[in-house]
Design an enzyme around this catalytic site. Sequence first.
Site, PDB file in Angstrom:
ATOM      1  N   CYS A  50       0.811  -1.222   0.000  1.00  0.00           N
ATOM      2  CA  CYS A  50       0.000   0.000   0.000  1.00  0.00           C
ATOM      3  C   CYS A  50       0.844   1.271   0.000  1.00  0.00           C
ATOM      4  CB  CYS A  50      -0.945   0.001   1.196  1.00  0.00           C
ATOM      5  SG  CYS A  50      -2.143  -1.326   1.116  1.00  0.00           S
ATOM      6  N   ASN A 104     -10.094  -0.338   0.161  1.00  0.00           N
ATOM      7  CA  ASN A 104      -8.630  -0.189   0.104  1.00  0.00           C
ATOM      8  C   ASN A 104      -8.128  -0.886  -1.167  1.00  0.00           C
ATOM      9  OD1 ASN A 104      -5.866  -0.416   0.411  1.00  0.00           O
ATOM     10  ND2 ASN A 104      -5.951  -1.049   2.556  1.00  0.00           N
ATOM     11  N   HIS A 130      -3.674   7.430   2.058  1.00  0.00           N
ATOM     12  CA  HIS A 130      -4.033   6.045   1.728  1.00  0.00           C
ATOM     13  C   HIS A 130      -5.420   5.765   2.302  1.00  0.00           C
ATOM     14  CE1 HIS A 130      -3.856   1.839   1.041  1.00  0.00           C
ATOM     15  NE2 HIS A 130      -3.671   1.505   2.307  1.00  0.00           N
TER      16      HIS A 130
END
Length: 335
Positions: free
Chosen positions: A112, A282, A252
């Site tokens: 990520c 996500n 994020h």
Amino acid sequence: MPYAAITGWGFAVPDRVVTNADLERMVETSDEWIVSRTGIKERRIVSQDDSTTSLAALAAIRAVEQAGLQPTDIELIVVATCTADDFLVSQAALVQAAIGSKAAAFDVGSACAGFVTALDVATQFIRSGSYKRVLVVGADTLSRYIDFTDRSTCVLFGDGAGAIVLEATNEERGLLASVMGADGSGSEHLFVPGAARFAPESADLFPDARPHVQMNGQAVYKFAVNVMNEASIEAIEKAEMKLDDIDMLIPHQANIRIIEAAAKRLNLPMDRVWVNLDRYGNTTAATIPIAISEAAAAGKLNEGDNVVVVAFGAGLAWAAGVLRWGVAGTRNAAQ
Ligand SMILES: CC(C)(COP(=O)(O)OP(=O)(O)OC[C@H]1O[C@@H](n2cnc3c(N)ncnc32)[C@H](O)[C@@H]1OP(=O)(O)O)[C@@H](O)C(=O)NCCC(=O)NCCS
């Protein structure tokens, strides 16, 4: 020394929408639990026809078009991904072929935190004078490694891709300061056990043995809140700015509570924070380039704005940066 302005952006997500109500039919969960604990309402999941390559290539084409360029103008492609379509061939090479480019191509693997890391790497290539036009992509199809009987992970992730074009400029634009870090001693908090030893043909024989993401949610949560705050502040200080200088936060997209904590630490009201995890969940390395693309398209990013980008994830790893939005003077330097 040239700077690296963002001159193009674009994203792509699969058509298939999986809502919280859909997940309620698959595991013991509820829309109320998912929304209150994470902020996620729905996510996009790949079908048989999609791949990391197809999503990444579509996002890349859109970014190159937005920049007013052709794929053949791009000199380097850097793809951030942890779900490349091939073990040997880089995802960047697959994107290069799919969009009809001749650029050099390689991947950055930092889950990520991958896109902000790749943005940093690509910026260095422009700042050093090695390249003038670089395509940076964040693309993942983590759903292929999710156990859809595990409610602690299957509600969190979605698939997608985002891309930006960086071009050399003499103006102070693009990534002005960055920080990154890793703590491999925390790797067991978020990983895919057995993936390296897995033989794909065994998926037919032992479907339950297919590698899938395992996560210690609370450990990752604590790490995320700390590191989002610390890395953002460090990047702002490195850019020799104050909190008041920051116009926008593009974080994020993992959990709304983590994002709200970061916004509070930066003294930013939520209308100056781009949030889309309610619609996409996500998307691993794709969250930030998708958010940049949406924020730019919505007119939320103005010439000269200072934007904090910050991400965390498996590794454990993190990356943050302060970038100055806009394209002033870019074309002169990139000719
Ligand atoms: C995953 C996360 C949302 C869980 O929230 P939490 O408030 O920490 O919840 P807990 O893990 O303490 O679980 C609380 C309860 O909910 C249950 N639960 C877990 N997932 C559930 C779900 N999808 N639906 C309903 N209940 C669920 C747990 O089993 C637990 O039940 P118990 O109390 O009976 O044992 C949160 O920890 C988080 O967001 N962590 C960071 C994850 C992340 O960002 N990962 C990606 C990094 S890039």
